[in-house]
Design a protein around this motif. Structure first.
Motif, PDB file in Angstrom:
ATOM      1  N   VAL A  36      -8.588  47.173 -33.975  1.00 53.90           N
ATOM      2  CA  VAL A  36      -7.778  46.854 -33.046  1.00 53.90           C
ATOM      3  C   VAL A  36      -6.430  47.116 -33.240  1.00 53.90           C
ATOM      4  O   VAL A  36      -5.630  46.274 -33.954  1.00 53.90           O
ATOM      5  N   ILE A  37      -5.434  48.184 -32.613  1.00 53.39           N
ATOM      6  CA  ILE A  37      -4.315  48.297 -32.934  1.00 53.39           C
ATOM      7  C   ILE A  37      -3.417  47.566 -31.930  1.00 53.39           C
ATOM      8  O   ILE A  37      -3.334  47.853 -30.655  1.00 53.39           O
ATOM      9  N   SER A  38      -1.953  47.079 -32.455  1.00 51.86           N
ATOM     10  CA  SER A  38      -1.054  46.706 -31.608  1.00 51.86           C
ATOM     11  C   SER A  38       0.406  46.813 -32.450  1.00 51.86           C
ATOM     12  O   SER A  38       0.246  46.990 -33.686  1.00 51.86           O
ATOM     13  N   THR A  39       1.547  46.380 -32.036  1.00 55.10           N
ATOM     14  CA  THR A  39       2.502  46.230 -32.590  1.00 55.10           C
ATOM     15  C   THR A  39       2.593  44.628 -33.230  1.00 55.10           C
ATOM     16  O   THR A  39       1.824  43.896 -32.628  1.00 55.10           O
ATOM     17  N   PRO A  40       3.384  44.303 -34.047  1.00 52.39           N
ATOM     18  CA  PRO A  40       3.582  42.878 -34.681  1.00 52.39           C
ATOM     19  C   PRO A  40       3.741  42.039 -33.358  1.00 52.39           C
ATOM     20  O   PRO A  40       3.113  41.134 -33.124  1.00 52.39           O
ATOM     21  N   GLU A  41       4.425  42.544 -32.382  1.00 49.83           N
ATOM     22  CA  GLU A  41       5.087  41.516 -31.515  1.00 49.83           C
ATOM     23  C   GLU A  41       3.995  41.328 -30.463  1.00 49.83           C
ATOM     24  O   GLU A  41       3.968  40.111 -29.605  1.00 49.83           O
ATOM     25  N   GLN A  42       2.978  42.417 -30.135  1.00 48.65           N
ATOM     26  CA  GLN A  42       1.771  42.179 -29.320  1.00 48.65           C
ATOM     27  C   GLN A  42       0.433  41.708 -30.245  1.00 48.65           C
ATOM     28  O   GLN A  42      -0.637  41.867 -29.370  1.00 48.65           O
ATOM     29  N   SER A  43       0.687  41.087 -31.387  1.00 53.86           N
ATOM     30  CA  SER A  43      -0.445  40.836 -32.092  1.00 53.86           C
ATOM     31  C   SER A  43      -1.129  39.656 -31.152  1.00 53.86           C
ATOM     32  O   SER A  43      -2.538  39.577 -31.217  1.00 53.86           O
ATOM     33  N   PRO A  62      -2.203  45.117 -36.438  1.00 53.08           N
ATOM     34  CA  PRO A  62      -0.899  44.810 -35.833  1.00 53.08           C
ATOM     35  C   PRO A  62       0.278  45.328 -36.441  1.00 53.08           C
ATOM     36  O   PRO A  62       1.491  44.772 -36.452  1.00 53.08           O
ATOM     37  N   GLY A  63       0.166  46.577 -36.901  1.00 52.49           N
ATOM     38  CA  GLY A  63       1.380  47.229 -37.649  1.00 52.49           C
ATOM     39  C   GLY A  63       1.898  48.487 -36.795  1.00 52.49           C
ATOM     40  O   GLY A  63       2.724  49.184 -37.491  1.00 52.49           O
ATOM     41  N   ALA A  64       1.554  48.790 -35.703  1.00 51.05           N
ATOM     42  CA  ALA A  64       2.402  50.086 -34.969  1.00 51.05           C
ATOM     43  C   ALA A  64       3.677  49.801 -34.847  1.00 51.05           C
ATOM     44  O   ALA A  64       4.161  48.684 -34.623  1.00 51.05           O
ATOM     45  N   ALA A  90      -6.631  50.422 -28.782  1.00 50.39           N
ATOM     46  CA  ALA A  90      -5.080  50.473 -28.958  1.00 50.39           C
ATOM     47  C   ALA A  90      -4.647  49.602 -27.627  1.00 50.39           C
ATOM     48  O   ALA A  90      -5.022  49.673 -26.566  1.00 50.39           O
ATOM     49  N   ILE A  91      -3.857  48.418 -27.853  1.00 49.37           N
ATOM     50  CA  ILE A  91      -3.273  47.586 -26.797  1.00 49.37           C
ATOM     51  C   ILE A  91      -2.008  47.490 -26.878  1.00 49.37           C
ATOM     52  O   ILE A  91      -1.430  46.940 -27.972  1.00 49.37           O
ATOM     53  N   GLY A  92      -1.093  48.502 -26.195  1.00 46.35           N
ATOM     54  CA  GLY A  92       0.162  48.361 -26.189  1.00 46.35           C
ATOM     55  C   GLY A  92       1.003  49.306 -25.489  1.00 46.35           C
ATOM     56  O   GLY A  92       0.399  50.096 -24.886  1.00 46.35           O
ATOM     57  N   GLY A  93       2.374  49.648 -26.049  1.00 42.76           N
ATOM     58  CA  GLY A  93       3.134  50.959 -25.440  1.00 42.76           C
ATOM     59  C   GLY A  93       2.801  52.200 -26.211  1.00 42.76           C
ATOM     60  O   GLY A  93       1.850  52.048 -26.960  1.00 42.76           O
ATOM     61  N   GLY A  94       3.825  53.224 -26.210  1.00 40.92           N
ATOM     62  CA  GLY A  94       3.612  54.434 -26.665  1.00 40.92           C
ATOM     63  C   GLY A  94       3.536  54.159 -28.183  1.00 40.92           C
ATOM     64  O   GLY A  94       2.752  55.130 -28.839  1.00 40.92           O
ATOM     65  N   SER A  95       4.093  53.518 -28.760  1.00 43.06           N
ATOM     66  CA  SER A  95       3.927  53.347 -30.235  1.00 43.06           C
ATOM     67  C   SER A  95       2.694  52.934 -30.792  1.00 43.06           C
ATOM     68  O   SER A  95       2.208  53.618 -31.599  1.00 43.06           O
ATOM     69  N   THR A  96       2.076  51.990 -30.041  1.00 38.79           N
ATOM     70  CA  THR A  96       0.604  51.642 -30.216  1.00 38.79           C
ATOM     71  C   THR A  96      -0.492  52.685 -30.077  1.00 38.79           C
ATOM     72  O   THR A  96      -1.210  52.947 -30.879  1.00 38.79           O
ATOM     73  N   THR A  97      -0.122  53.273 -28.977  1.00 37.87           N
ATOM     74  CA  THR A  97      -1.149  54.608 -28.683  1.00 37.87           C
ATOM     75  C   THR A  97      -0.890  55.687 -29.581  1.00 37.87           C
ATOM     76  O   THR A  97      -1.813  56.361 -30.090  1.00 37.87           O
ATOM     77  N   GLY A  98       0.534  55.841 -29.947  1.00 35.04           N
ATOM     78  CA  GLY A  98       0.835  56.945 -31.286  1.00 35.04           C
ATOM     79  C   GLY A  98      -0.293  56.606 -32.328  1.00 35.04           C
ATOM     80  O   GLY A  98      -0.694  57.784 -32.953  1.00 35.04           O
ATOM     81  N   LEU A  99      -0.289  55.564 -32.849  1.00 38.15           N
ATOM     82  CA  LEU A  99      -0.963  55.165 -34.247  1.00 38.15           C
ATOM     83  C   LEU A  99      -2.637  55.491 -33.917  1.00 38.15           C
ATOM     84  O   LEU A  99      -2.881  56.063 -34.869  1.00 38.15           O
ATOM     85  N   SER A 100      -2.855  55.102 -32.652  1.00 34.04           N
ATOM     86  CA  SER A 100      -4.368  55.493 -32.496  1.00 34.04           C
ATOM     87  C   SER A 100      -4.783  56.883 -32.351  1.00 34.04           C
ATOM     88  O   SER A 100      -5.471  57.195 -33.151  1.00 34.04           O
TER      89      SER A 100
END
Ligand code: NAD
Length: 350
Positions: A36-43, A62-64, A90-100
């Motif tokens: 389950v991927i997110s940025t730290p802000e959206q953890s 939560p490291g995207a 992946a739950i988030g913006g383009g950065s989170t999608t990018g990691l997925s």
């Protein structure tokens, strides 16, 4: 009429509250232990969603980070191996999608993406990655997500300084799709409706950031814009934004939002049909001017000066922007690019 149209296979579920279907969609994809991927802000949001899917949340990551740094991808791959994850959520913006996408590129794992911005990356077979400060882009069907759940209740938490530029970033994909060398009638229809939807929704979002109907309309426009970005080639606008973003480490959505009126104006005379379609979609007489007016409301930064550049940077940026040019309806000359950058530096109407 002559064209080639490639439809990218993906399943899209759209609607307020549709995040409640994440569990059943993971099951449909055969995913039993997702990373389950997110940025730290959206953890916090990712943890909340993970609770609703029980054991299917195999491990939280939560490291995207912006621009998909490969060292982050490598650490996420260790997390994948540690639980033998069999899919990405992946739950988030383009950065989170990018990691997925970066994980899927290396493992072929299936992906379920839940976008929370208007970036549109979830609809493209494109992956941008950064290594040693250099960003490279690849195009592969392996990175195209299997399923996307668009829930406009998840974009309402964006503050106006994120949602405005994010929406303008989406408009930029659609504008360039209208004058792409490989444009086709289906994608042009999507592009025009995307500009219409975002053009109507963004002023409402700026006035009332939590307006749910406006979020639905903007997210719908962003979905179409993502389809356009994934299907046809981009031109001078994307080239300039990649150049400036890479050289000066600028925020992705902010630089798109600032530059799109200027790049559209650059092509005003060379792409008359696209300009008519843009103007019609925005209910105005002149496409680039309509985009400029919209960006005056939705962009967070109104000039390259405000983004932290100094005038001497413009020469270096113009030199780099004309290297390996993308197709563009108007020839890309150093002088033309330098003039455009000056106008954007000063924040003048194009
Ligand atoms: P982002 O994903 O970096 O998010 C920006 C910030 O907003 C982050 O801190 C994030 O946590 C936060 N955020 C996201 N959704 C939020 C919400 N609903 N509420 C509150 N905060 C929220 O920004 P972005 O503009 O969505 O994506 C930019 C990245 O995506 C860039 O790296 C860009 O290159 C990439 N991108 C790739 C493609 C493609 O096709 N490959 C397309 C578009 C963008």
């Amino acid at each position: 009429m002559e064209f080639t149209y490639n439809a990218h296979p993906s399943r899209v579920i759209f609607g307020p509250g549709s995040r409640s279907r994440i569990g059943e969609e993971l099951e449909r994809l055969g995913i039993e232990r997702a990373i389950v991927i997110s940025t730290p802000e959206q953890s916090g949001l990712a943890a909340e969603i993970a609770k609703t899917i029980g054991g299917r949340a195999g491990i939280m990551y939560p490291g995207a980070a912006q621009h998909t740094p490969t060292n982050v991808t490598e650490s996420a791959l260790q997390a994948v191996s540690s639980v033998r994850a069999d899919g990405c959520l992946a739950i988030g913006g383009g950065s989170t999608t990018g990691l997925s996408k970066a994980i899927a590129y290396r493992t072929d794992l299936p992906q379920l993406i839940v976008p929370t911005t208007f970036a549109g990356s979830e609809m493209t077979p494109i992956l941008g990655q950064t290594e040693h400060g250099r960003k490279t882009t690849l195009n592969s069907p392996k990175v195209l997500p299997e399923t996307v759940i668009y829930d406009p209740e998840l974009t309402v938490t964006m503050p106006a300084f994120i949602s405005g530029p994010s929406g303008m970033n989406a408009i930029a994909h659609s504008v360039e799709a209208l004058y792409a060398k490989d444009r086709n009638p289906i994608i042009s229809m999507m592009a025009a409706d995307s500009i219409r939807a975002l053009g109507a929704a963004l002023p409402r979002l700026m006035a009332e950031p939590a307006d749910r109907d406006a979020h639905s309309e903007a997210l719908y426009g962003a979905w179409l814009a993502g389809c356009c970005l994934g299907a046809v080639g981009m031109a001078i606008h994307h080239k300039i934004c990649h150049t400036l973003g890479g050289m000066f480490n600028l925020n992705h959505a902010d630089i798109h939002a600032l530059m799109i009126p200027y790049t559209a104006a650059y092509n005003r005379d060379a792409a008359p049909q696209a300009m008519v379609q843009i103007a019609r979609a925005l209910g105005t007489d002149d496409g680039p001017h309509g985009i400029y007016q919209l960006s005056q409301r939705a962009a967070s930064k109104r000039s390259l000066r405000e983004m932290g550049l100094v005038e001497a940077d413009l020469d270096a940026a113009a030199d780099q922007a004309v290297q390996n040019p993308y197709y563009n309806p108007r020839p890309v000359t150093r002088e033309g690019v330098r003039d455009m950058l000056q106008a954007a530096f000063d924040g003048r109407a194009p």
